[in-house]
Design a protein around this motif. Sequence first.
Motif, PDB file in Angstrom:
ATOM      1  N   LEU A  55     -30.535  23.236  39.204  1.00 46.33           N
ATOM      2  CA  LEU A  55     -31.590  22.370  38.668  1.00 46.33           C
ATOM      3  C   LEU A  55     -32.759  22.281  39.633  1.00 46.33           C
ATOM      4  O   LEU A  55     -33.930  22.446  39.245  1.00 46.33           O
ATOM      5  N   ILE A  56     -32.466  22.038  40.906  1.00 49.34           N
ATOM      6  CA  ILE A  56     -33.521  21.898  41.911  1.00 49.34           C
ATOM      7  C   ILE A  56     -34.287  23.204  42.079  1.00 49.34           C
ATOM      8  O   ILE A  56     -35.525  23.219  42.069  1.00 49.34           O
ATOM      9  N   SER A  57     -33.572  24.304  42.242  1.00 53.96           N
ATOM     10  CA  SER A  57     -34.243  25.582  42.496  1.00 53.96           C
ATOM     11  C   SER A  57     -35.112  25.997  41.317  1.00 53.96           C
ATOM     12  O   SER A  57     -36.198  26.565  41.494  1.00 53.96           O
ATOM     13  N   GLY A  58     -34.660  25.687  40.101  1.00 50.19           N
ATOM     14  CA  GLY A  58     -35.474  25.995  38.928  1.00 50.19           C
ATOM     15  C   GLY A  58     -36.783  25.232  38.926  1.00 50.19           C
ATOM     16  O   GLY A  58     -37.850  25.800  38.652  1.00 50.19           O
ATOM     17  N   HIS A  59     -36.722  23.947  39.265  1.00 53.03           N
ATOM     18  CA  HIS A  59     -37.942  23.129  39.303  1.00 53.03           C
ATOM     19  C   HIS A  59     -38.873  23.569  40.431  1.00 53.03           C
ATOM     20  O   HIS A  59     -40.095  23.642  40.251  1.00 53.03           O
ATOM     21  N   LEU A  60     -38.324  23.872  41.594  1.00 56.04           N
ATOM     22  CA  LEU A  60     -39.165  24.294  42.723  1.00 56.04           C
ATOM     23  C   LEU A  60     -39.785  25.659  42.456  1.00 56.04           C
ATOM     24  O   LEU A  60     -40.934  25.905  42.841  1.00 56.04           O
ATOM     25  N   HIS A  61     -39.055  26.536  41.804  1.00 60.40           N
ATOM     26  CA  HIS A  61     -39.592  27.851  41.456  1.00 60.40           C
ATOM     27  C   HIS A  61     -40.792  27.718  40.529  1.00 60.40           C
ATOM     28  O   HIS A  61     -41.737  28.521  40.591  1.00 60.40           O
ATOM     29  N   ASP A  62     -40.761  26.690  39.696  1.00 60.85           N
ATOM     30  CA  ASP A  62     -41.845  26.484  38.725  1.00 60.85           C
ATOM     31  C   ASP A  62     -42.944  25.558  39.246  1.00 60.85           C
ATOM     32  O   ASP A  62     -43.747  25.036  38.472  1.00 60.85           O
ATOM     33  N   GLY A  63     -42.971  25.334  40.562  1.00 56.75           N
ATOM     34  CA  GLY A  63     -44.058  24.566  41.155  1.00 56.75           C
ATOM     35  C   GLY A  63     -43.766  23.111  41.425  1.00 56.75           C
ATOM     36  O   GLY A  63     -44.676  22.353  41.803  1.00 56.75           O
ATOM     37  N   GLY A  64     -42.527  22.686  41.243  1.00 60.54           N
ATOM     38  CA  GLY A  64     -42.176  21.304  41.500  1.00 60.54           C
ATOM     39  C   GLY A  64     -41.857  21.030  42.957  1.00 60.54           C
ATOM     40  O   GLY A  64     -41.846  21.938  43.790  1.00 60.54           O
ATOM     41  N   ARG A  65     -41.591  19.770  43.248  1.00 58.79           N
ATOM     42  CA  ARG A  65     -41.229  19.338  44.602  1.00 58.79           C
ATOM     43  C   ARG A  65     -39.891  18.611  44.563  1.00 58.79           C
ATOM     44  O   ARG A  65     -39.449  18.161  43.510  1.00 58.79           O
ATOM     45  N   LEU A  66     -39.276  18.488  45.728  1.00 58.57           N
ATOM     46  CA  LEU A  66     -38.005  17.785  45.853  1.00 58.57           C
ATOM     47  C   LEU A  66     -38.200  16.543  46.717  1.00 58.57           C
ATOM     48  O   LEU A  66     -38.711  16.633  47.836  1.00 58.57           O
ATOM     49  N   PHE A  67     -37.798  15.396  46.184  1.00 58.47           N
ATOM     50  CA  PHE A  67     -37.882  14.137  46.923  1.00 58.47           C
ATOM     51  C   PHE A  67     -36.487  13.566  47.141  1.00 58.47           C
ATOM     52  O   PHE A  67     -35.709  13.432  46.189  1.00 58.47           O
ATOM     53  N   TYR A  68     -36.178  13.233  48.387  1.00 59.58           N
ATOM     54  CA  TYR A  68     -34.977  12.470  48.710  1.00 59.58           C
ATOM     55  C   TYR A  68     -35.404  11.015  48.872  1.00 59.58           C
ATOM     56  O   TYR A  68     -36.364  10.723  49.590  1.00 59.58           O
ATOM     57  N   VAL A  69     -34.680  10.100  48.242  1.00 62.75           N
ATOM     58  CA  VAL A  69     -35.034   8.685  48.292  1.00 62.75           C
ATOM     59  C   VAL A  69     -33.796   7.871  48.675  1.00 62.75           C
ATOM     60  O   VAL A  69     -32.743   8.001  48.042  1.00 62.75           O
ATOM     61  N   GLY A  70     -33.915   7.053  49.710  1.00 61.89           N
ATOM     62  CA  GLY A  70     -32.778   6.231  50.109  1.00 61.89           C
ATOM     63  C   GLY A  70     -33.183   5.148  51.087  1.00 61.89           C
ATOM     64  O   GLY A  70     -34.340   5.057  51.498  1.00 61.89           O
ATOM     65  N   SER A  71     -32.219   4.337  51.484  1.00 63.27           N
ATOM     66  CA  SER A  71     -32.465   3.291  52.481  1.00 63.27           C
ATOM     67  C   SER A  71     -31.416   3.392  53.575  1.00 63.27           C
ATOM     68  O   SER A  71     -30.348   3.983  53.378  1.00 63.27           O
ATOM     69  N   GLY A  72     -31.706   2.838  54.734  1.00 64.07           N
ATOM     70  CA  GLY A  72     -30.747   2.834  55.830  1.00 64.07           C
ATOM     71  C   GLY A  72     -30.271   4.227  56.194  1.00 64.07           C
ATOM     72  O   GLY A  72     -31.054   5.183  56.239  1.00 64.07           O
ATOM     73  N   THR A  73     -28.963   4.376  56.422  1.00 69.55           N
ATOM     74  CA  THR A  73     -28.388   5.671  56.785  1.00 69.55           C
ATOM     75  C   THR A  73     -28.680   6.727  55.730  1.00 69.55           C
ATOM     76  O   THR A  73     -29.057   7.861  56.059  1.00 69.55           O
ATOM     77  N   SER A  74     -28.529   6.380  54.465  1.00 73.04           N
ATOM     78  CA  SER A  74     -28.775   7.338  53.382  1.00 73.04           C
ATOM     79  C   SER A  74     -30.216   7.841  53.414  1.00 73.04           C
ATOM     80  O   SER A  74     -30.474   9.036  53.255  1.00 73.04           O
ATOM     81  N   GLY A  75     -31.150   6.927  53.622  1.00 72.49           N
ATOM     82  CA  GLY A  75     -32.554   7.320  53.691  1.00 72.49           C
ATOM     83  C   GLY A  75     -32.834   8.216  54.880  1.00 72.49           C
ATOM     84  O   GLY A  75     -33.579   9.197  54.773  1.00 72.49           O
ATOM     85  N   ARG A  76     -32.233   7.892  56.022  1.00 77.89           N
ATOM     86  CA  ARG A  76     -32.446   8.704  57.231  1.00 77.89           C
ATOM     87  C   ARG A  76     -31.900  10.111  57.055  1.00 77.89           C
ATOM     88  O   ARG A  76     -32.495  11.080  57.524  1.00 77.89           O
ATOM     89  N   LEU A  77     -30.773  10.222  56.396  1.00 77.72           N
ATOM     90  CA  LEU A  77     -30.190  11.543  56.156  1.00 77.72           C
ATOM     91  C   LEU A  77     -31.100  12.385  55.270  1.00 77.72           C
ATOM     92  O   LEU A  77     -31.259  13.596  55.485  1.00 77.72           O
ATOM     93  N   GLY A  78     -31.701  11.756  54.273  1.00 73.62           N
ATOM     94  CA  GLY A  78     -32.633  12.476  53.410  1.00 73.62           C
ATOM     95  C   GLY A  78     -33.858  12.945  54.162  1.00 73.62           C
ATOM     96  O   GLY A  78     -34.310  14.090  54.001  1.00 73.62           O
ATOM     97  N   VAL A  79     -34.421  12.070  55.001  1.00 76.60           N
ATOM     98  CA  VAL A  79     -35.590  12.435  55.807  1.00 76.60           C
ATOM     99  C   VAL A  79     -35.235  13.574  56.754  1.00 76.60           C
ATOM    100  O   VAL A  79     -36.013  14.520  56.934  1.00 76.60           O
ATOM    101  N   LEU A  80     -34.053  13.508  57.353  1.00 76.47           N
ATOM    102  CA  LEU A  80     -33.609  14.565  58.269  1.00 76.47           C
ATOM    103  C   LEU A  80     -33.529  15.906  57.567  1.00 76.47           C
ATOM    104  O   LEU A  80     -34.033  16.919  58.074  1.00 76.47           O
ATOM    105  N   ASP A  81     -32.918  15.943  56.392  1.00 76.89           N
ATOM    106  CA  ASP A  81     -32.780  17.208  55.677  1.00 76.89           C
ATOM    107  C   ASP A  81     -34.141  17.765  55.289  1.00 76.89           C
ATOM    108  O   ASP A  81     -34.386  18.974  55.401  1.00 76.89           O
ATOM    109  N   ALA A  82     -35.019  16.892  54.834  1.00 83.98           N
ATOM    110  CA  ALA A  82     -36.364  17.329  54.445  1.00 83.98           C
ATOM    111  C   ALA A  82     -37.127  17.884  55.641  1.00 83.98           C
ATOM    112  O   ALA A  82     -37.822  18.904  55.542  1.00 83.98           O
ATOM    113  N   ALA A  83     -36.989  17.230  56.794  1.00 82.67           N
ATOM    114  CA  ALA A  83     -37.729  17.642  57.988  1.00 82.67           C
ATOM    115  C   ALA A  83     -37.281  19.000  58.509  1.00 82.67           C
ATOM    116  O   ALA A  83     -38.049  19.706  59.183  1.00 82.67           O
TER     117      ALA A  83
END
Length: 306
Positions: A55-83
Amino acid sequence: MIELAAIATEQRNPRSRHIDQVSTEEMVRIINREDHLAASAVEAIIPDIAKAIDLISGHLHDGGRLFYVGSGTSGRLGVLDAAECPPTYSTGPDLVQGLIAGGESAMFRAREGAEDDESLGKKDLLDKGLTEKDVVVGLSASGRTPYVIGALTFARQRGAATIAIDCSPHSPVGACSDIDLCAMTGPEVITGSTRMKAGTAQKMILNMLSTGTMIRLGKVYGNLMVDVKATNHKLEERARRIVMTASGCSRDEAIRALGQSKGQAKPAIVMLLLHISYEEAQKRLQAADGFISRTLTTASTEKGIR
């Protein structure tokens, strides 16, 4: 309001009930045994993780973006992966983004109250100009974080694809998502400390999502990160080794090819394997959606026809 006892990640773990009374070595063994359960919980949902990657790769291939959204530890993990995506796969800074309740400062200093407002999740995505081309992955160990629920609800309203990563079955964030990646890690060693097993499982899932997506976007050849961005000495050396391994060339040839390809390993490999110029390598890669394997297959087919 749901009682904490009803949330899977808030239950008390009978296997660590006396962890404060055992030796340090046994303490660590208890933690390690529980950590093994995180991997098993992730293994149980592999089919759904694979669907999420497609699902993600299909959207990104077609010009979309991926957003990770979270708070606390979950949010930090998302920011880390994105970075990690830009230096590892040469993605633009906007392709994969991490949003954490409370903003950037919450990465370093906990702002627990920021997660309680659903409207903030919506606002952060609204500020990013979310569209139906994008994908939003909401991370919440409990599956009940208002900030994440608000973000996923808004994403659905915008027509974006939605994915939940949580550790509590039948959760509100799961109900807000097209795909619910629920890793049932069970009670934590220290009751409610979801930075432990739940955090470990979330990190494992994020590794799979981003890595799998980048593979599907042609940023890996074999198991080589051929789109690595050589921004420091270590990564320059890595790029040389990648080119040498993929093409079988010498170190001097790799250095020369990387010089001609502006430091990009992918076209350098194609240049060496097909004995063509940088411009021609880029042209062929573009025609093959950036996949080295497809580029080589096409060249082999053309050679056979001739």
